[in-house]
Design a protein around this motif. Structure first.
Motif, PDB file in Angstrom:
ATOM      1  N   LEU A 569     -55.357 -60.490   5.302  1.00 32.17           N
ATOM      2  CA  LEU A 569     -56.421 -61.297   6.040  1.00 32.17           C
ATOM      3  C   LEU A 569     -55.288 -62.296   6.610  1.00 32.17           C
ATOM      4  N   PRO A 570     -54.259 -62.943   5.877  1.00 37.16           N
ATOM      5  CA  PRO A 570     -53.447 -64.087   6.565  1.00 37.16           C
ATOM      6  C   PRO A 570     -52.350 -63.313   7.818  1.00 37.16           C
ATOM      7  N   LEU A 571     -51.924 -61.967   7.139  1.00 36.60           N
ATOM      8  CA  LEU A 571     -51.081 -61.218   7.771  1.00 36.60           C
ATOM      9  C   LEU A 571     -51.459 -60.874   9.156  1.00 36.60           C
ATOM     10  N   PHE A 572     -53.033 -60.605   9.337  1.00 36.73           N
ATOM     11  CA  PHE A 572     -53.784 -60.202  10.695  1.00 36.73           C
ATOM     12  C   PHE A 572     -53.829 -61.323  11.484  1.00 36.73           C
ATOM     13  N   ILE A 573     -54.073 -62.585  10.857  1.00 40.05           N
ATOM     14  CA  ILE A 573     -54.267 -63.738  11.626  1.00 40.05           C
ATOM     15  C   ILE A 573     -53.236 -64.097  12.161  1.00 40.05           C
ATOM     16  N   VAL A 574     -51.947 -63.942  11.756  1.00 37.09           N
ATOM     17  CA  VAL A 574     -50.604 -64.367  12.243  1.00 37.09           C
ATOM     18  C   VAL A 574     -50.250 -63.411  13.281  1.00 37.09           C
ATOM     19  N   LEU A 575     -50.309 -62.170  13.041  1.00 34.95           N
ATOM     20  CA  LEU A 575     -50.303 -61.015  14.209  1.00 34.95           C
ATOM     21  C   LEU A 575     -50.931 -61.102  15.350  1.00 34.95           C
ATOM     22  N   ALA A 576     -52.230 -61.415  15.055  1.00 34.37           N
ATOM     23  CA  ALA A 576     -53.324 -61.611  16.277  1.00 34.37           C
ATOM     24  C   ALA A 576     -52.826 -62.799  17.000  1.00 34.37           C
ATOM     25  N   SER A 577     -52.420 -63.807  16.429  1.00 32.96           N
ATOM     26  CA  SER A 577     -51.978 -64.996  17.005  1.00 32.96           C
ATOM     27  C   SER A 577     -51.030 -64.803  17.929  1.00 32.96           C
ATOM     28  N   VAL A 578     -49.975 -64.181  17.235  1.00 29.70           N
ATOM     29  CA  VAL A 578     -48.727 -63.853  18.135  1.00 29.70           C
ATOM     30  C   VAL A 578     -48.846 -62.923  19.213  1.00 29.70           C
ATOM     31  N   LEU A 579     -49.599 -62.066  19.089  1.00 27.64           N
ATOM     32  CA  LEU A 579     -49.462 -60.738  19.926  1.00 27.64           C
ATOM     33  C   LEU A 579     -50.809 -61.041  20.979  1.00 27.64           C
ATOM     34  N   GLY A 580     -51.736 -61.691  20.561  1.00 26.16           N
ATOM     35  CA  GLY A 580     -52.888 -61.788  21.391  1.00 26.16           C
ATOM     36  C   GLY A 580     -54.244 -61.028  21.015  1.00 26.16           C
ATOM     37  N   PRO A 581     -55.304 -61.395  21.216  1.00 19.64           N
ATOM     38  CA  PRO A 581     -56.526 -60.503  20.785  1.00 19.64           C
ATOM     39  C   PRO A 581     -57.065 -59.361  21.767  1.00 19.64           C
ATOM     40  N   SER A 582     -56.083 -58.562  22.303  1.00 20.68           N
ATOM     41  CA  SER A 582     -56.594 -57.788  23.394  1.00 20.68           C
ATOM     42  C   SER A 582     -56.829 -56.277  22.470  1.00 20.68           C
ATOM     43  N   LEU A 583     -57.430 -55.579  23.288  1.00 18.64           N
ATOM     44  CA  LEU A 583     -57.767 -54.163  22.534  1.00 18.64           C
ATOM     45  C   LEU A 583     -56.659 -53.136  22.225  1.00 18.64           C
ATOM     46  N   LEU A 584     -55.970 -53.128  22.895  1.00 15.62           N
ATOM     47  CA  LEU A 584     -54.477 -52.384  22.494  1.00 15.62           C
ATOM     48  C   LEU A 584     -53.689 -53.194  21.269  1.00 15.62           C
ATOM     49  N   ASN A 585     -53.787 -54.419  21.146  1.00 11.34           N
ATOM     50  CA  ASN A 585     -52.931 -55.197  20.166  1.00 11.34           C
ATOM     51  C   ASN A 585     -53.802 -55.060  18.794  1.00 11.34           C
ATOM     52  N   LEU A 586     -55.127 -54.978  19.030  1.00  6.67           N
ATOM     53  CA  LEU A 586     -56.042 -54.890  17.670  1.00  6.67           C
ATOM     54  C   LEU A 586     -55.740 -53.438  17.102  1.00  6.67           C
ATOM     55  N   ILE A 587     -55.474 -52.370  17.964  1.00  6.80           N
ATOM     56  CA  ILE A 587     -55.432 -51.084  17.325  1.00  6.80           C
ATOM     57  C   ILE A 587     -53.826 -51.189  16.955  1.00  6.80           C
ATOM     58  N   PHE A 588     -52.972 -51.793  17.659  1.00  2.00           N
ATOM     59  CA  PHE A 588     -51.583 -51.659  16.839  1.00  2.00           C
ATOM     60  C   PHE A 588     -51.606 -52.451  15.663  1.00  2.00           C
ATOM     61  N   ILE A 589     -52.180 -53.681  15.451  1.00  2.00           N
ATOM     62  CA  ILE A 589     -52.154 -54.458  14.148  1.00  2.00           C
ATOM     63  C   ILE A 589     -52.933 -53.360  13.218  1.00  2.00           C
ATOM     64  N   PHE A 590     -54.054 -52.847  13.264  1.00  2.00           N
ATOM     65  CA  PHE A 590     -54.578 -52.065  12.390  1.00  2.00           C
ATOM     66  C   PHE A 590     -54.023 -51.280  11.840  1.00  2.00           C
ATOM     67  N   SER A 591     -53.235 -50.434  12.782  1.00  2.00           N
ATOM     68  CA  SER A 591     -52.339 -49.378  12.462  1.00  2.00           C
ATOM     69  C   SER A 591     -51.194 -49.762  11.519  1.00  2.00           C
ATOM     70  N   LEU A 592     -50.644 -50.851  12.076  1.00  2.00           N
ATOM     71  CA  LEU A 592     -49.470 -51.348  11.285  1.00  2.00           C
ATOM     72  C   LEU A 592     -49.783 -51.793  10.131  1.00  2.00           C
ATOM     73  N   LEU A 593     -51.037 -52.317   9.764  1.00  2.00           N
ATOM     74  CA  LEU A 593     -51.477 -52.744   8.462  1.00  2.00           C
ATOM     75  C   LEU A 593     -51.740 -51.630   7.579  1.00  2.00           C
ATOM     76  N   GLY A 594     -52.445 -50.639   8.050  1.00  2.00           N
ATOM     77  CA  GLY A 594     -53.140 -49.635   7.354  1.00  2.00           C
ATOM     78  C   GLY A 594     -52.332 -48.414   6.976  1.00  2.00           C
ATOM     79  N   TRP A 595     -51.177 -48.285   7.528  1.00  2.00           N
ATOM     80  CA  TRP A 595     -50.374 -46.979   7.152  1.00  2.00           C
ATOM     81  C   TRP A 595     -49.733 -47.059   5.858  1.00  2.00           C
ATOM     82  N   PRO A 596     -49.324 -48.161   4.963  1.00  2.00           N
ATOM     83  CA  PRO A 596     -48.894 -48.019   3.832  1.00  2.00           C
ATOM     84  C   PRO A 596     -49.725 -47.226   2.566  1.00  2.00           C
ATOM     85  N   PHE A 597     -51.095 -47.627   2.739  1.00  2.00           N
ATOM     86  CA  PHE A 597     -51.912 -46.992   1.757  1.00  2.00           C
ATOM     87  C   PHE A 597     -52.104 -45.565   1.828  1.00  2.00           C
ATOM     88  N   VAL A 598     -52.021 -45.169   3.221  1.00  2.00           N
ATOM     89  CA  VAL A 598     -52.263 -43.480   3.441  1.00  2.00           C
ATOM     90  C   VAL A 598     -50.889 -42.990   3.135  1.00  2.00           C
TER      91      VAL A 598
END
Length: 726
Positions: A569-598
């Motif tokens: 949650l904190p990491l997402f807030i930081v990234l969303a604030s830096v990159l901006g809340p666009s649709l492409l940025n959301l996809i990028f952030i979710f991919s960046l945060l989701g790959w370690p578990f997989v």
């Protein structure tokens, strides 16, 4: 020996056959079948969303339904407005400064007459002069250059059997008005039409009077002809068109009309400054006759259809020449040449045409021509080949029976029976309306003012842009500005104009159905894009870490573990604030945060497959690393990759919705989570319109369940012991 093409073909056929067998196993699973059908339904709705909901989703409720005209004044008159007339006449040519007057017919204490109404906040009205009966028509004229001390208005009125000419003197302060009689005359019969006459001519004493022609006035700035008035008179010998000189109501000529039906009368050439003579036009049934001011007939034409109301562009009153009037009968639109009476059908609608609107025009075809038919209006325009065609078709919230042209492509569309009005700002726009008003009671034909007037709206406060519309509603006179103001209303299941909304509106007046349907494409895009991108990143990193050993591999594994352990949650807030809340940025952030578990889920499989004999054999045979991974590693992870992709897609949609509900994401696109974000901590909204929460909650639940079910179905393919194979 098989060729490479044959080998490739056999390989594809084998894979397709194997996929078909696996899909049958998946489809036999109740979970797999349910998830598959839910996903297909979501994809179909997402593809059809542009068809199901038109326009900007946040403006899906037409703006005119949540805007109304700015009402400057709505006041009760101290006399009874005649229902037979229900119209007002405004002075022409008044200056913006000071007050001005409107005039209407009415009665008080059983006495008929013309009343003057002060158009300011006092709303005073007075009986200007008495008449011997109900008013059939009324017209007011103002001088071109009124004095600074007073405003003179010439008023022409008629009853069933009398004509009246008065001069009203209005003080510059608007505090007093009086009327002086110029002339009064009885006619030989009953006046059965409204009277028509020139617009801007003063009632001055003529230089000469003849029986057939009136000489020039002593004013050089107006028409070389006098001021004339026309009326259709009926008596026991027939119907007659009479011409009167307006100053003293002297009858110049009378012509018997050989027509049948309800007559209508028009005047063309109010402001002609050339030697071309104005004409008066009479329509009855299927016939149209035109006469010059000297009484000679211009033309007398008969058609195969009943002639409706003639629409004559205003500029045709100023410029002499060959002009066309527009009229509609049934579903056809016609032009009638006002010089020789020739007729031409120019357009055919699918339904009957109820009204026609034309811009002021010039010597040629008007720039704006619209018709109303059923609950639609059509903007018509000539093609390059000269054929009139509909270039815009817009649905109306009500049927229209009157169209008034304002200026610059702006029209006021009304239904005087129901009291509805809608302001059309451009006939050719996709969203052409500014506001809609519904008085739910009959109104008089609105008067549109070309120039705004100073209007007192409060103590020492003047609105210099209002009013521009005046109309009667029963015994009330209403002054509206063309400016639209928002209507403050709560959630509703229908628009102001009565259009039903399947899921109602929320507190912000957004159409819940529109928001819901338009949320399908963005949510599916985020889910599929983030899920697939996460799998691709995880696959590459997992094979690198699992296959190689050394410092780089250890660093990558440590990096993946670090990202995995950082609170999301904190990491997402930081990234969303830096990159901006666009649709492409959301996809990028979710991919960046989701790959370690997989990645950690796949590393074990890579390291297990690496120890197999066939991998060692491939290395000994000098097979390239990429080929080894493609041939031996990916097939052994195929089912798990599909399973993890399904989980990631559902998880991405759940994540973006969760962050939107918490208010951590603000994107200018509709999503299911965005529909729920306004309810966070707002128990009042939940209690007032809980129906707005049901669609997004149901969609989120079904979408996530669909991929859970799909993953269970894939489990039965990957693990035959679960009972999927029969």
């Amino acid at each position: 020996m098989k060729t490479n093409k044959k080998i490739l073909k056999d390989n594809i056929q084998f894979k397709l056959k194997n996929f078909g067998k696996q899909f049958k196993v998946f489809y036999r699973s109740w979970y797999g079948k349910a998830g598959f059908y839910i996903l297909i339904a979501f994809i179909i709705i997402a593809l059809l969303a542009p068809v199901l909901v038109h326009g900007n989703p946040f403006s899906a409720v037409p703006s005119e339904d949540y805007f109304k005209p700015l009402t400057i004044e709505d006041k009760k008159l101290n006399f009874t407005v005649e229902n037979s007339l229900n119209q007002i006449s405004a002075s022409v040519g008044e200056h913006k400064a000071g007050n001005y007057y409107l005039f209407t017919g009415g009665k008080t204490g059983g006495q008929y007459g013309i009343f003057a109404i002060t158009a300011n906040d006092s709303g005073k009205s007075c009986l200007l002069f008495k008449t011997n009966g109900s008013i059939t028509s009324l017209k007011a004229f103002s001088p071109e250059n009124p004095t600074t001390l007073s405003f003179e208005t010439d008023i022409f009125a008629s009853t069933n059997n009398s004509l009246y000419v008065y001069q009203a003197i209005c003080s510059s302060s608007g505090t007093s008005v009086k009327a002086n009689q110029i002339a009064q005359a009885s006619v030989n019969g009953t006046i059965i039409t409204a009277t028509v006459s020139t617009n801007n001519l003063r009632f001055v004493q003529p230089q000469a009077i003849t029986d057939e022609f009136m000489g020039p006035t002593n004013t050089s700035t107006v028409s070389p002809y006098g001021s004339y008035t026309y009326a259709v008179i009926q008596n026991n010998t027939g119907r007659y068109l009479n011409e009167y000189y307006s100053y003293n109501l002297h009858e110049l000529w009378s012509h018997k009309l050989e027509l049948a039906g309800t007559p209508h009368i028009y005047f063309l050439g109010d402001n002609y400054l050339t030697t071309s003579r104005p004409i008066v036009i009479v329509t009855e049934g299927k016939s149209v006759a035109a006469y010059e001011v000297n009484g000679s007939m211009e033309f007398n034409a008969r058609y195969s259809f009943d002639v409706g109301k003639l629409e004559i562009p205003r500029a045709y009153q100023d410029v002499a020449g060959t002009h066309d009037a527009f009229t509609a009968s049934n579903n056809s639109l016609y032009t009638i040449n006002l010089k020789n009476g020739s007729m031409n059908k120019i357009y055919t609608a699918s339904k009957d045409i109820s009204s026609v609107g034309v811009s002021s025009g010039s010597s040629g075809f008007p720039s704006d021509l619209i018709i109303s038919s059923g609950n639609y209006y059509y903007a018509l325009e000539k093609s390059k080949a000269g054929v009139l065609q509909a270039v815009n078709q817009i649905k109306l919230p009500f049927g229209v029976n009157n169209i008034e042209y304002y200026h610059s492509g702006k029209f006021l569309l009304t239904n005087t029976t129901t009291g509805q009005m809608i302001y059309l700002i451009s006939p050719f726009q996709k969203y052409p309306y500014s506001w809609h008003s519904n008085l739910k009671a009959p109104i008089g034909t609105p008067i549109l003012f070309e120039e705004p007037y100073g209007f007192k709206v409060g103590k020492n406060v003047t609105d210099a842009e209002s009013p521009t519309i005046a109309y009667l509603n029963g015994n009330n006179i209403i002054f509206d500005s063309f400016e639209g103001i928002p209507i403050v209303i709560g959630p509703t299941l229908h628009t102001v104009s009565g259009i039903p909304l399947p899921l109602g509106t929320n507190i912000a007046h957004d159409n819940v159905f529109a928001l819901f349907i338009d949320s399908f494409p963005p949510d599916l895009e985020v889910g599929f894009a983030a899920g697939i991108m996460t799998i691709l990143i995880s696959l590459v990193v997992a094979m690198f870490i699992g296959y190689y050993s050394g410092l780089v591999s250890s660093f990558m594994e440590t990096l993946a573990l670090s990202i995995f352990l950082i609170p999301t949650l904190p990491l997402f807030i930081v990234l969303a604030s830096v990159l901006g809340p666009s649709l492409l940025n959301l996809i990028f952030i979710f991919s960046l945060l989701g790959w370690p578990f997989v990645t950690f889920s796949l590393i074990g499989i890579v390291r297990s497959v690496k120890t197999r004999t066939f991998v060692e054999s491939a290395k000994v045979s000098n097979m390239k690393t990429l080929s080894i991974m493609k041939r031996h590693f990916i097939p052994n992870m195929g089912t798990l990759l599909v399973y993890l992709t399904a989980i990631n897609i559902g998880g991405a949609v759940a994540a973006v919705s969760t962050f939107e509900i918490l208010g951590l994401v603000s994107v200018a696109i509709p999503t299911w989570g965005g529909m729920l974000s306004s309810f966070l901590g707002d128990f009042y909204s939940i209690s007032v319109y809980p129906y707005a929460t049901i669609p997004p909650i149901a969609a989120l639940t079904l979408f996530i369940l669909a991929f859970i079910f799909i993953s269970r179905g894939i489990d039965e393919v990957a693990n035959p012991t679960l009972g999927g194979r029969k």
